[in-house]
Design an enzyme around this catalytic site. Sequence first.
Site: not given
Ligand code: EZ4
Ligand code: CO
Length: 409
Positions: A122, A217, A219, A243, A269, A290, A319, A346, A409
């Site tokens: 990361h 990502d 998210h 992702e 994930e 994932r 994940h 990851e 989020w």
């Molecule tokens: O935000 O697992 O790809 N990884 C992610 C993670 C998530 C966390 C939440 O607990 O999106 O870092």
């Molecule tokens: Co993620």
Amino acid sequence: MRIVTAEVLVTSPSRNFVTLRLTTDDGITGLGDATLNGRELAVASYLNEHVTPLLLDRDPHRIEDTWQFLYRSAYWRRGPVTMASIAAVDMALWDIKGKIAGLPVYQLLGGASRTGLRAYGHASGTDMPSLFDSIRHHLDAGYQSIRVQTAIPGIKAVYGVASQKQSSGQRYDYEPAGRGAFPQEEDWDTRAYLRHLPKVFDAVRNEFGPELPLLHDGHHRMTPIQAAKLGKALEPYDLYWLEDCTPAENQEALRLVRQHTTTPLAIGEVFNTVYDFQALIKEQLIDYVRAASTHFGGISPLKKIMDYAAQYQIKSGFHGPTDISPVGFAAQLHVGLAIHNYGIQEFMPQSQATNTVFEQNMSFVDGYLHPGDAPGIGVEYNDDAAKAHPYQRAYLPFNRLADGTVHDW
Ligand code: EZ4
Ligand code: CO
């Protein structure tokens, strides 16, 4: 052979972990990961109140039967709390079976299909120079594939940007959950993100060249049409994957995204059963699975979903954040080593304190992971070290838009 004790172990070396330990009448122990970030005690309670009493006197060899019994006899199926609980039992039974056989779990799953598991790290930065530094740091550490997350002008703290300050004033480091009585509030603006991100990937490609596999990502923050737009905008930069471009519970969103872009897609994930992936795999709407062993019901269903995905040339991208404990992480390394359709893993290193509680056999050499050759999963739990770190309440953050609306989020 029978199970004589079932213990639920909660520890918080630098973040919370829930671990199940089963012991047989021969004194063989098996570990399973039941960590659910921000809701840890719900899983501990589910296990303690409703599952561990059912495990006593059972034959630990019957992994599939025990899995089906816990899944079907609950009547109320699926969901992260139930599936993390079942995952812990499944892993602990594979760990025991491996120890009895004297073999690492990957041998029981068919043996190694490769010598090591390519991992991605990361990288993140608040601006281009700090992002480049972070990428170079990861390349120096041996990573050969890099996830790129960046600050967005006008947004105070963005998921995945390690050097930014959270609203608490603490560094927004790898683990996004913050200890405290209430989740941290963050801000978000998707249009600002969509304007900024292609510029970042353009700069990274210019600096690091065309070869380096780059990931990103999203998210869960975009609408389907926004995700389609981003996928198209990023096509010149040849991402390894984009992702979680949309909130994962709407599988049909991926149809729309897919119609517009050839950027490879990874999702899942937060999924907890094969059913969450059913349409996505069958309609070839994604490229990478994932799922994580801990949140997907364990080793057994992870192997099954990957065998299903193999028919469609869909690969693994399990994940691997720090909220998957070293037990869950090693469990999925065994699956990754055994399956033919492995993609990438990851990898977010754990803290020193966590590595003291969980004694591991895993290795990371020249960008490749390996679970090691110890019998079972290959992780042992250090009770004395764990007891020094009692549970601390922690929550993942949440987002509000400029007008105060709660956002994904
Ligand atoms: O935000 O697992 O790809 N990884 C992610 C993670 C998530 C966390 C939440 O607990 O999106 O870092
Ligand atoms: Co993620």
